[in-house]
Design an enzyme around this catalytic site. Structure first.
Site, PDB file in Angstrom:
ATOM      1  N   ASP A  92      10.812   3.568  12.688  1.00 63.05           N
ATOM      2  CA  ASP A  92      11.690   2.437  13.318  1.00 63.05           C
ATOM      3  C   ASP A  92      12.924   2.188  12.664  1.00 63.05           C
ATOM      4  O   ASP A  92      13.892   2.646  13.171  1.00 63.05           O
ATOM      5  CB  ASP A  92      10.990   1.046  13.285  1.00 63.05           C
ATOM      6  CG  ASP A  92      10.074   0.693  12.261  1.00 63.05           C
ATOM      7  OD1 ASP A  92      10.186   1.469  11.168  1.00 63.05           O
ATOM      8  OD2 ASP A  92       9.370  -0.294  12.452  1.00 63.05           O
ATOM      9  N   ASP A 128       1.381   4.891   1.524  1.00 56.60           N
ATOM     10  CA  ASP A 128       1.198   5.757   2.891  1.00 56.60           C
ATOM     11  C   ASP A 128       1.571   7.228   2.705  1.00 56.60           C
ATOM     12  O   ASP A 128       2.836   7.301   2.041  1.00 56.60           O
ATOM     13  CB  ASP A 128       1.649   5.371   4.224  1.00 56.60           C
ATOM     14  CG  ASP A 128       1.029   3.871   4.519  1.00 56.60           C
ATOM     15  OD1 ASP A 128      -0.176   3.865   4.205  1.00 56.60           O
ATOM     16  OD2 ASP A 128       1.804   3.013   5.261  1.00 56.60           O
ATOM     17  N   ASP A 183       0.798  -1.207   0.055  1.00 56.73           N
ATOM     18  CA  ASP A 183      -0.152  -0.167  -0.127  1.00 56.73           C
ATOM     19  C   ASP A 183       0.838   1.181   0.038  1.00 56.73           C
ATOM     20  O   ASP A 183       2.176   1.123   0.111  1.00 56.73           O
ATOM     21  CB  ASP A 183      -1.034  -0.010   1.052  1.00 56.73           C
ATOM     22  CG  ASP A 183      -0.178  -0.550   2.574  1.00 56.73           C
ATOM     23  OD1 ASP A 183       1.076  -0.088   2.623  1.00 56.73           O
ATOM     24  OD2 ASP A 183      -0.875  -0.897   3.213  1.00 56.73           O
TER      25      ASP A 183
HETATM   26  P1  ATP Z   1       4.645  -3.313   5.371  1.00 58.26           P
HETATM   27  O1  ATP Z   1       5.256  -3.624   3.967  1.00 58.26           O
HETATM   28  O2  ATP Z   1       4.919  -4.669   6.015  1.00 58.26           O
HETATM   29  O3  ATP Z   1       3.142  -3.004   5.188  1.00 58.26           O
HETATM   30  P2  ATP Z   1       5.746  -1.050   6.195  1.00 58.26           P
HETATM   31  O4  ATP Z   1       7.044  -0.548   6.293  1.00 58.26           O
HETATM   32  O5  ATP Z   1       4.593  -0.241   5.302  1.00 58.26           O
HETATM   33  O6  ATP Z   1       5.675  -2.400   5.506  1.00 58.26           O
HETATM   34  P3  ATP Z   1       3.792  -0.557   8.375  1.00 58.26           P
HETATM   35  O7  ATP Z   1       3.490  -1.329   9.547  1.00 58.26           O
HETATM   36  O8  ATP Z   1       2.667  -0.482   7.237  1.00 58.26           O
HETATM   37  O9  ATP Z   1       4.986  -1.256   7.645  1.00 58.26           O
HETATM   38  O10 ATP Z   1       4.324   0.808   8.979  1.00 58.26           O
HETATM   39  C1  ATP Z   1       4.088   2.035   7.893  1.00 58.26           C
HETATM   40  C2  ATP Z   1       5.477   2.789   8.449  1.00 58.26           C
HETATM   41  O11 ATP Z   1       5.238   3.410   9.822  1.00 58.26           O
HETATM   42  C3  ATP Z   1       6.622   2.016   8.590  1.00 58.26           C
HETATM   43  O12 ATP Z   1       7.635   2.022   7.281  1.00 58.26           O
HETATM   44  C4  ATP Z   1       7.554   2.836   9.565  1.00 58.26           C
HETATM   45  O13 ATP Z   1       7.945   4.179   8.819  1.00 58.26           O
HETATM   46  C5  ATP Z   1       6.479   3.319  10.594  1.00 58.26           C
HETATM   47  N1  ATP Z   1       6.185   2.442  11.815  1.00 58.26           N
HETATM   48  C6  ATP Z   1       5.253   1.265  11.702  1.00 58.26           C
HETATM   49  N2  ATP Z   1       5.342   0.802  12.929  1.00 58.26           N
HETATM   50  C7  ATP Z   1       6.419   1.503  13.852  1.00 58.26           C
HETATM   51  C8  ATP Z   1       6.838   1.318  14.848  1.00 58.26           C
HETATM   52  N3  ATP Z   1       6.458   0.359  15.894  1.00 58.26           N
HETATM   53  N4  ATP Z   1       7.758   2.177  15.566  1.00 58.26           N
HETATM   54  C9  ATP Z   1       8.191   3.257  14.504  1.00 58.26           C
HETATM   55  N5  ATP Z   1       7.671   3.234  13.198  1.00 58.26           N
HETATM   56  C10 ATP Z   1       6.759   2.582  12.701  1.00 58.26           C
HETATM   57 MG    MG Z   2       2.566  -0.575   5.201  1.00 52.45          MG
END
Ligand code: ATP
Ligand code: MG
Length: 450
Positions: free
Chosen positions: A151, A74, A72
């Site tokens: 993170d 964001d 997705d």
């Molecule tokens: P995925 O492809 O698994 O969705 P993602 O990186 O987009 O990976 P998400 O859980 O959707 O992961 O989170 C979106 C963003 O929000 C992350 O890329 C990170 O920048 C931030 N984020 C999410 N969870 C945390 C956390 N626990 N602590 C700090 N930042 C976080």
């Molecule tokens: Mg994501």
């Protein structure tokens, strides 16, 4: 390519570390607008035209840089939720404490968040319902602050719609090039702020085929027990991402190495050194990974049933020995105990625990096939799952279960009279052919009921 960065500026983070912010101009990176969803682009452009900053961030940017298809897109902006809502008719604000905007385009939802700051240096601050430190979360008007509370450096890259550049506040481009998962800031502090980051480090390492940087890996073992403070509902969500997204086996192995799996499934800990139980867990994870990767139907209930099966089996045997109850009752009691204990750590929703119980209960019934029982079992809505489960047990539990699984395989492959012949040919455990069940005399009602 990445090293041809056009703009450098030095800054100091938390008064201690030196951090370098780089801006990678459009010509120096490989993210093309064609790879970004039209709807995400629409949102970015509209925010930007209205005078706000607007960036694509997180997994979307990271995956595009790695040549993967993002799950997705964001978006972050300095516009407040109310300001975002004014710009989009198809906008819903969600979340109680921290409101986010969801812009709805049919089935696609683009999430737009207002920048957040700032890092906390007090790991004892109050925690949210999610188990995260509250001070880690406050709206901010600075994109840098938003970046530094994220993170991993690979998750803190911002694609700027104003000039199509990427802003890298934390060395994320280098980390992508080196295929390295590294936390931003001091690892132990960042894990204390939100212990789920330990699980995320493992998940990204396996999903993206990267290594966890030594400094990021170092504190995990010691801090693994912090997961005990995370609400069980959040850990259920995380466990789906860990085990139901195609990398379950790799995640299991790495989580075990770091002592994290043991916090998620404490009742399984004693079984991890048992060859038979480990083999069974491995088979279950392999099966699930295969199904997920091939877009086949898969339910977390099946996987949880399998992971906890060795625990259930031993628990039921213990209850049998201790209580002398009938086997079925012992299994039912053991099921309750095992699930209650597990749900304290990972809150498996009721719709799944119901299925788990059904799969388990059917395991205790699949050898009872005489008369019309086989037919009735075959018609059970969970028969297929229970049969797959039995087949997997056959791989590790020995000849008898394997033979039973083969019997059921044949039963499914034939029809009508052939099935009856199979049922008629069932041998009992002593090798004697089973007697035809005697016709029961109609039961007389006890006197007091007459
Ligand atoms: P995925 O492809 O698994 O969705 P993602 O990186 O987009 O990976 P998400 O859980 O959707 O992961 O989170 C979106 C963003 O929000 C992350 O890329 C990170 O920048 C931030 N984020 C999410 N969870 C945390 C956390 N626990 N602590 C700090 N930042 C976080
Ligand atoms: Mg994501």
């Amino acid at each position: 390519m990445i090293s041809r960065v056009i703009d450098f500026c030095r800054r100091v983070v938390g008064g201690k570390e030196q951090q370098i912010t780089s801006v990678i101009a459009r010509d120096n990176h490989n993210i093309s607008r064609k790879a970004i969803s039209d709807n995400a682009l629409k949102v970015l452009y509209r925010l930007n035209k209205a005078g706000y900053q607007a960036y694509l961030v997180g997994g979307g940017v990271r995956d595009l840089l790695l040549g993967l298809k993002p799950k997705d897109f964001d978006i972050v902006t300095n516009a407040t939720p109310d300001e975002i809502k004014k710009l989009f008719r198809n906008c819903r604000l969600v979340g109680r404490r921290f409101r986010l905007a969801h812009i709805l385009f049919g089935r696609e939802v683009i999430e737009v968040a207002t920048f957040r700051g700032s890092l906390t240096d007090n790991p004892d601050a109050a925690r949210s319902d999610e188990g995260m430190l509250l001070r880690d979360n406050a709206y901010s008007d600075s994109v840098e602050e938003d970046a530094l509370r994220r993170d991993f450096s690979i998750n803190a890259l911002y694609y700027n719609i104003a000039d199509y550049s990427i802003i890298d506040f934390a060395g994320g481009m280098q980390a992508i090039e080196n295929r390295r998962i590294e936390l931003i800031g001091d690892p132990a502090t960042r894990y204390r702020e939100d212990p789920v980051r330990m699980l995320r480090a493992v998940r990204f390492a396996t999903k993206l085929d990267m290594d966890i940087a030594p400094a990021t890996a170092a504190p995990i073992q010691e801090l693994a027990s912090l997961l005990d403070d995370i609400p069980a509902a959040r850990l259920f969500e995380e466990s789906l991402k860990l085990f139901m997204a195609g990398h379950g086996l790799d995640n299991f192995r790495m989580l075990c190495d770091y002592g994290l799996f043991q916090r998620l499934f404490p009742s399984l800990t004693p079984f991890l050194s048992d060859q038979r139980a480990s083999r069974f867990i491995q088979l279950a994870l392999e099966n699930t990974d295969y199904r997920v990767r091939n877009d086949m139907k898969s339910t977390p209930a099946y996987l949880f049933a399998a992971l906890l099966w060795p625990v259930l089996d031993i628990r039921a045997q213990d209850i049998l020995l201790e209580s002398g109850l009938p086997s079925n009752d012992a299994y039912q009691i053991a099921m309750n105990e095992v699930l209650d204990e597990q749900c304290r750590h990972i809150a498996i929703p009721r719709r799944f625990t119901t299925t788990i119980r059904e799969i388990w209960t059917l395991q205790t019934r699949l050898d009872k096939r005489a008369g019309r029982r086989a037919e009735r079992l075959f018609e059970h809505p969970r028969f297929r799952a229970a049969y797959d489960f039995l087949e997997m047990r056959g791989e590790v539990e020995g000849k008898e279960i394997k033979a039973l699984a083969e019997w059921w395989k044949e039963y499914q492959n034939v029809e009508g009279a052939e099935r009856q012949r199979l049922v008629a040919g069932i041998f009992d455990s002593k090798g004697a052919k089973r007697r035809k069940p005697r016709k029961r005399k109609p039961r007389r009602k006890p006197n007091n009921e007459q």
